[in-house]
Motif scaffolding. Structure first.
Motif, PDB file in Angstrom:
ATOM      1  N   THR A  40      13.123 -24.622 -47.539  1.00 57.99           N
ATOM      2  CA  THR A  40      13.308 -24.581 -46.096  1.00 57.99           C
ATOM      3  C   THR A  40      12.687 -25.847 -45.520  1.00 57.99           C
ATOM      4  OG1 THR A  40      13.247 -22.181 -46.089  1.00 57.99           O
ATOM      5  CG2 THR A  40      12.842 -23.283 -43.986  1.00 57.99           C
ATOM      6  N   TYR A  41      13.515 -26.678 -44.917  1.00 54.75           N
ATOM      7  CA  TYR A  41      13.060 -27.982 -44.433  1.00 54.75           C
ATOM      8  C   TYR A  41      11.818 -27.871 -43.550  1.00 54.75           C
ATOM      9  CZ  TYR A  41      12.844 -32.489 -42.171  1.00 54.75           C
ATOM     10  OH  TYR A  41      12.400 -33.702 -41.701  1.00 54.75           O
ATOM     11  N   TRP A  82      14.121 -34.814 -39.190  1.00 60.38           N
ATOM     12  CA  TRP A  82      15.354 -34.721 -39.984  1.00 60.38           C
ATOM     13  C   TRP A  82      16.391 -35.721 -39.466  1.00 60.38           C
ATOM     14  CZ3 TRP A  82      20.531 -33.703 -39.414  1.00 60.38           C
ATOM     15  CH2 TRP A  82      21.245 -33.442 -40.594  1.00 60.38           C
ATOM     16  N   PRO A 101      21.804 -37.698 -48.907  1.00 62.05           N
ATOM     17  CA  PRO A 101      21.926 -36.331 -49.416  1.00 62.05           C
ATOM     18  C   PRO A 101      22.540 -36.287 -50.815  1.00 62.05           C
ATOM     19  CG  PRO A 101      22.585 -36.403 -47.128  1.00 62.05           C
ATOM     20  CD  PRO A 101      22.405 -37.842 -47.576  1.00 62.05           C
ATOM     21  N   TRP A 144      14.618 -31.347 -52.406  1.00 60.55           N
ATOM     22  CA  TRP A 144      15.257 -31.172 -51.098  1.00 60.55           C
ATOM     23  C   TRP A 144      16.424 -32.143 -50.958  1.00 60.55           C
ATOM     24  CZ3 TRP A 144      14.703 -34.838 -46.928  1.00 60.55           C
ATOM     25  CH2 TRP A 144      15.387 -34.455 -45.776  1.00 60.55           C
ATOM     26  N   ASN A 147      19.314 -31.274 -53.333  1.00 65.08           N
ATOM     27  CA  ASN A 147      20.034 -30.089 -52.873  1.00 65.08           C
ATOM     28  C   ASN A 147      20.814 -30.327 -51.588  1.00 65.08           C
ATOM     29  OD1 ASN A 147      19.617 -28.108 -54.843  1.00 65.08           O
ATOM     30  ND2 ASN A 147      17.546 -27.728 -54.124  1.00 65.08           N
ATOM     31  N   GLY A 148      20.918 -31.564 -51.147  1.00 66.17           N
ATOM     32  CA  GLY A 148      21.749 -31.882 -49.993  1.00 66.17           C
ATOM     33  C   GLY A 148      21.012 -32.256 -48.730  1.00 66.17           C
ATOM     34  N   LEU A 150      19.353 -30.583 -46.464  1.00 65.51           N
ATOM     35  CA  LEU A 150      19.778 -29.751 -45.337  1.00 65.51           C
ATOM     36  C   LEU A 150      18.667 -29.592 -44.299  1.00 65.51           C
ATOM     37  CD1 LEU A 150      21.623 -26.995 -47.376  1.00 65.51           C
ATOM     38  CD2 LEU A 150      22.619 -28.959 -46.205  1.00 65.51           C
ATOM     39  N   SER A 154      17.977 -24.744 -48.106  1.00 61.46           N
ATOM     40  CA  SER A 154      18.933 -25.052 -49.166  1.00 61.46           C
ATOM     41  C   SER A 154      18.753 -24.036 -50.278  1.00 61.46           C
ATOM     42  CB  SER A 154      18.724 -26.463 -49.708  1.00 61.46           C
ATOM     43  OG  SER A 154      17.458 -26.573 -50.312  1.00 61.46           O
ATOM     44  N   THR A 156      21.233 -24.182 -53.075  1.00 65.02           N
ATOM     45  CA  THR A 156      22.381 -24.581 -53.877  1.00 65.02           C
ATOM     46  C   THR A 156      22.020 -24.637 -55.354  1.00 65.02           C
ATOM     47  OG1 THR A 156      21.814 -26.917 -53.641  1.00 65.02           O
ATOM     48  CG2 THR A 156      23.296 -25.995 -51.998  1.00 65.02           C
TER      49      THR A 156
END
Length: 169
Positions: A40-41, A82, A101, A144, A147-148, A150, A154, A156
């Protein structure tokens, strides 16, 4: 020309391009650290920006990267970090993005926290301020991004299931 020779030529060209762009050196090994599949960002990555110290003190990236005059022009405070990182060109070298990403090795953020010579600028935190980031914290940033990158959570599949993480010496 045989396909394996073409592939070898492309690999050499890519390596040369990375060297020209300032290849990282002196990177911390994170390959043996268990991957984080769900990140979780706000809690995890922003949490490091806010306070990464593990020695009982308090030290965060935001101690230098916050308004009114964030170091390098990079504001890492909650609510804006972000958008200042993902897909954004570095203030030091506009040809390098802070975060790409899915591609941590090409992301200046990861290179800066993981390598003594990130290819552009210096390792962060500067002079290991606040004790620096632990390899596990560096791996969290890698995961992070992998995993993109996000803005939320995330969950994924980690880059198709198997990945040797970080820069291999």
């Amino acid at each position: 020309m045989p396909l394996d020779l073409v592939a070898a030529g492309l690999a050499l060209a890519l390596a040369a391009a990375r060297a020209d762009a300032g290849a990282p050196d002196g990177c911390t090994r994170i390959a043996d650290i268990a991957p984080n599949y769900s990140i979780t960002y706000g809690a995890a990555v922003q949490g490091l920006f806010d306070d990464y110290a593990t020695n009982g003190g308090s030290a965060g990236c935001i101690n230098c990267h916050e308004p009114p005059a964030p170091t390098g022009g990079l504001d890492l405070t909650a609510g804006v970090s972000w958008g200042h990182l993902v897909g954004v060109p570095s203030g030091e070298d506009a040809s390098i993005l802070y975060v790409v990403p899915g591609r941590p090795e090409d992301s200046l953020l990861f290179r800066k926290v993981n390598c003594d010579v990130p290819g552009v600028g210096a390792r962060m935190p500067l002079d290991d301020w606040g004790g620096g980031l632990l390899p596990e914290q560096q791996a969290l940033i890698y995961d992070w991004i992998a995993n993109g990158a996000l803005p939320g959570t995330s969950a994924t599949v980690f880059r198709d299931g198997f990945d040797i993480r970080g820069f291999v010496p």
